[in-house]
Design an enzyme around this catalytic site. Structure first.
Site, PDB file in Angstrom:
ATOM      1  N   HIS A  41       0.456  -1.182   0.177  1.00  0.00           N
ATOM      2  CA  HIS A  41      -0.317   0.038   0.191  1.00  0.00           C
ATOM      3  C   HIS A  41       0.981   1.109  -0.281  1.00  0.00           C
ATOM      4  O   HIS A  41       1.922   1.615   1.072  1.00  0.00           O
ATOM      5  CB  HIS A  41      -0.544   0.347   1.168  1.00  0.00           C
ATOM      6  CG  HIS A  41      -1.826   1.382   1.460  1.00  0.00           C
ATOM      7  ND1 HIS A  41      -1.860   2.367   2.772  1.00  0.00           N
ATOM      8  CD2 HIS A  41      -2.668   1.582   0.332  1.00  0.00           C
ATOM      9  CE1 HIS A  41      -2.485   3.088   2.678  1.00  0.00           C
ATOM     10  NE2 HIS A  41      -3.441   2.665   1.469  1.00  0.00           N
ATOM     11  N   ARG A  42       0.327   1.967  -1.187  1.00  0.00           N
ATOM     12  CA  ARG A  42       1.830   3.156  -1.317  1.00  0.00           C
ATOM     13  C   ARG A  42       3.066   2.495  -1.185  1.00  0.00           C
ATOM     14  O   ARG A  42       3.607   3.325  -1.163  1.00  0.00           O
ATOM     15  CB  ARG A  42       1.361   4.476   0.008  1.00  0.00           C
ATOM     16  CG  ARG A  42       0.086   4.564  -0.090  1.00  0.00           C
ATOM     17  CD  ARG A  42      -0.575   5.694   1.028  1.00  0.00           C
ATOM     18  NE  ARG A  42      -1.442   5.710   1.671  1.00  0.00           N
ATOM     19  CZ  ARG A  42      -2.164   6.152   2.162  1.00  0.00           C
ATOM     20  NH1 ARG A  42      -0.904   7.225   3.103  1.00  0.00           N
ATOM     21  NH2 ARG A  42      -3.286   6.077   3.121  1.00  0.00           N
ATOM     22  N   GLU A  68       1.054  -0.747  -4.794  1.00  0.00           N
ATOM     23  CA  GLU A  68      -0.347   0.662  -5.023  1.00  0.00           C
ATOM     24  C   GLU A  68       0.435   1.419  -4.680  1.00  0.00           C
ATOM     25  O   GLU A  68       0.808   2.533  -3.657  1.00  0.00           O
ATOM     26  CB  GLU A  68      -1.620   1.025  -3.928  1.00  0.00           C
ATOM     27  CG  GLU A  68      -2.810   0.639  -3.798  1.00  0.00           C
ATOM     28  CD  GLU A  68      -2.746   2.232  -2.971  1.00  0.00           C
ATOM     29  OE1 GLU A  68      -3.912   2.818  -3.093  1.00  0.00           O
ATOM     30  OE2 GLU A  68      -2.434   2.909  -2.155  1.00  0.00           O
ATOM     31  N   ASP A  70      -1.116   6.412  -5.952  1.00  0.00           N
ATOM     32  CA  ASP A  70      -2.076   7.385  -5.907  1.00  0.00           C
ATOM     33  C   ASP A  70      -1.851   8.662  -7.048  1.00  0.00           C
ATOM     34  O   ASP A  70      -0.870   8.520  -6.635  1.00  0.00           O
ATOM     35  CB  ASP A  70      -2.611   7.995  -4.454  1.00  0.00           C
ATOM     36  CG  ASP A  70      -2.730   6.756  -3.249  1.00  0.00           C
ATOM     37  OD1 ASP A  70      -3.662   6.726  -3.655  1.00  0.00           O
ATOM     38  OD2 ASP A  70      -2.114   7.154  -2.470  1.00  0.00           O
ATOM     39  N   HIS A  83      -0.047  10.549  -1.968  1.00  0.00           N
ATOM     40  CA  HIS A  83      -1.574  10.119  -1.610  1.00  0.00           C
ATOM     41  C   HIS A  83      -2.795  11.406  -1.333  1.00  0.00           C
ATOM     42  O   HIS A  83      -3.834  11.625  -1.800  1.00  0.00           O
ATOM     43  CB  HIS A  83      -1.570   9.818  -0.685  1.00  0.00           C
ATOM     44  CG  HIS A  83      -2.950   9.162   0.311  1.00  0.00           C
ATOM     45  ND1 HIS A  83      -3.745   9.741   1.756  1.00  0.00           N
ATOM     46  CD2 HIS A  83      -3.878   8.184  -0.270  1.00  0.00           C
ATOM     47  CE1 HIS A  83      -5.318   9.254   1.979  1.00  0.00           C
ATOM     48  NE2 HIS A  83      -4.896   8.187   1.361  1.00  0.00           N
ATOM     49  N   GLU A 142      -4.250   4.302  -8.538  1.00  0.00           N
ATOM     50  CA  GLU A 142      -6.043   4.595  -7.565  1.00  0.00           C
ATOM     51  C   GLU A 142      -5.667   5.878  -7.980  1.00  0.00           C
ATOM     52  O   GLU A 142      -4.413   6.572  -8.093  1.00  0.00           O
ATOM     53  CB  GLU A 142      -5.526   5.179  -6.355  1.00  0.00           C
ATOM     54  CG  GLU A 142      -6.743   5.620  -5.576  1.00  0.00           C
ATOM     55  CD  GLU A 142      -7.077   5.664  -4.270  1.00  0.00           C
ATOM     56  OE1 GLU A 142      -6.380   4.850  -2.914  1.00  0.00           O
ATOM     57  OE2 GLU A 142      -7.746   6.091  -3.788  1.00  0.00           O
ATOM     58  N   LYS A 144      -6.690   9.070  -7.262  1.00  0.00           N
ATOM     59  CA  LYS A 144      -7.194   9.910  -6.251  1.00  0.00           C
ATOM     60  C   LYS A 144      -7.739  11.347  -6.258  1.00  0.00           C
ATOM     61  O   LYS A 144      -7.575  12.187  -6.912  1.00  0.00           O
ATOM     62  CB  LYS A 144      -6.048  10.073  -5.442  1.00  0.00           C
ATOM     63  CG  LYS A 144      -5.761  11.334  -4.096  1.00  0.00           C
ATOM     64  CD  LYS A 144      -6.585  10.213  -2.964  1.00  0.00           C
ATOM     65  CE  LYS A 144      -6.256   8.750  -2.260  1.00  0.00           C
ATOM     66  NZ  LYS A 144      -7.657   7.921  -1.892  1.00  0.00           N
ATOM     67  N   ASP A 267       0.617  -2.039   4.072  1.00  0.00           N
ATOM     68  CA  ASP A 267       1.491  -1.017   4.342  1.00  0.00           C
ATOM     69  C   ASP A 267       2.613  -2.330   4.605  1.00  0.00           C
ATOM     70  O   ASP A 267       4.077  -1.908   5.132  1.00  0.00           O
ATOM     71  CB  ASP A 267       1.442  -0.486   5.911  1.00  0.00           C
ATOM     72  CG  ASP A 267       0.871   0.761   6.127  1.00  0.00           C
ATOM     73  OD1 ASP A 267       0.456   1.018   4.323  1.00  0.00           O
ATOM     74  OD2 ASP A 267       0.307   1.576   6.480  1.00  0.00           O
TER      75      ASP A 267
END
Ligand code: G3P
Ligand code: CA
Length: 279
Positions: A41-42, A68, A70, A83, A142, A144, A267
C-alpha cells in the site's frame, strides 16, 4: 475447453497415472488452496515514506506482488504520485497538489518527515513509476480525487497506451478509485484494463450495488471493516475479485486470509509473506 473443464480433466488423468497424486487427492483440503496477492500500500509504507521510490523499491525487494500508488495532477498537467490532496503531511511544503507546478512539487522533500535517512526523496511521476516498475511488479493505480482533475482518465489512458499497456497483461495493471463515475470512464477508455471500485460504505455492498459495479469493474475493494464471507461470495459470484485494505497488523491480515479475499493491501508486505494459503 473452459478453464474449469481443463482443470477437472487434468485432475482425473493424474488419478489414473499418478498414485502419489491419488494420495494427495485424498487430502480433504486439496483443491481448496488459494493464493492471495500481496499488495504494498503506497509501497512498503510501514518501513519507508509512502508513495516514494524508496517505498516502491522496498516492496520489490520484499517480493510483494503489486505496489499501490495514488495518482493526482500538478497545476501544469503532470501526473504525480501522492496520496493527500495537499502536500502538507508528507512533504516539507504546503498547499494543494493541483495548485503547485510540477517544478514546485518535484522540489519538495517527500522523505524527511518519515526519517532523516530518506531525506531528498521526491514525488515520483506516474510515468516514472510505469517505466521503472512495469515488468518487475504489478501496479494498482488509484486515481485519487479525480473530480479535482478533469480529464485525468484520458491522460492516464494515454500514458498506458503509449507504453502498450492497454492490453491484457496478466492483469498487472489495475486502475481503481473511490469515484465510481471515473471508473466507468476508465473502463470505456481502456476496456481491456481491469478497473476496481473502492469503498468503506456498507451501502455499496448490497446485491444491487454489486450488480451495478460488475457491469464495468473487475475488482471490488472494500476496507477490511466491512468484509464478510458473504460479501466475498457475492463479489465472486458476479465474476469480480475482491481486494481489501489497509492491513497494519498480522491479525487483520489473518482475518482477510480467513475471509478468502483475492488481494490484501498492506503497509507491511511481510504480514502477507510467505505466501499464505487458505485451506
Ligand atoms: O487501495 C486501497 C487504499 O489505498 C484506499 O485508501 O486512502 O489509502 O488511498 P487510501
Ligand atoms: Ca490509495
Amino acid at each position: 475447453m473452459s478453464k474449469q473443464l481443463l482443470l477437472e480433466t487434468g485432475v482425473a488423468l493424474s488419478f489414473l497415472f499418478n498414485p502419489i497424486g491419488s494420495i494427495v487427492a485424498e487430502d480433504p483440503t486439496f483443491g481448496e488452496r488459494k493464493q492471495v496477492h500481496n499488495v504494498a500500500h503506497r509501497g512498503a509504507t510501514g518501513y519507508a515514506p509512502e508513495n516514494t521510490i524508496a517505498a516502491f523499491d522496498l516492496a520489490v525487494d520484499m517480493k510483494a506482488d503489486y505496489i499501490e500508488i495514488d495518482v493526482q495532477r500538478s497545476e501544469d498537467g503532470e501526473l504525480v504520485v501522492i496520496h493527500d490532496t495537499t502536500v502538507d503531511r508528507t512533504t516539507d511544503g504546503t498547499g494543494q497538489v493541483g495548485d503547485l507546478s510540477f517544478e514546485e512539487l518535484r522540489g519538495l522533500d517527500a522523505g524527511s518527515w518519515f526519517g532523516e535517512q530518506f531525506a531528498g526523496e521526491s514525488l515520483p511521476t506516474f510515468e516514472e513509476v510505469l517505466d521503472r516498475y512495469y515488468g518487475k511488479i504489478g501496479i494498482f493505480v488509484e486515481l485519487k480525487a479525480p473530480e479535482l482533475y478533469p480529464g485525468i482518465e484520458k491522460q492516464v489512458a494515454e500514458a498506458l497506451r503509449e507504453r502498450n499497456l492497454d492490453k491484457p497483461q496478466n492483469e498487472k495493471i489495475i486502475i481503481q478509485s473511490f469515484n465510481f463515475e471515473s471508473m466507468k470512464k476508465m473502463d470505456a477508455l481502456l476496456p481491456r484494463v481491469p478497473v476496481g471500485v473502492l469503498t468503506s460504505n456498507t451501502a455499496d455492498t448490497t446485491p444491487e450495488a454489486l450488480q451495478e459495479f460488475s457491469m464495468y469493474a473487475e475488482w471490488f475493494s472494500p476496507s477490511y471493516g466491512i468484509v464478510t464471507e458473504e460479501l466475498v461470495e457475492n463479489v465472486h459470484s458476479l465474476g469480480m475479485q475482491i481486494g481489501s485494505w489497509t492491513v497494519r497488523s498480522q491479525d487483520t491480515a489473518d482475518f482477510l486470509f480467513d475471509m478468502g479475499v483475492d488481494a490484501i493491501i498492506t503497509d507491511f508486505p511481510d504480514y502477507v509473506e510467505p505466501r499464505k494459503m487458505k485451506y
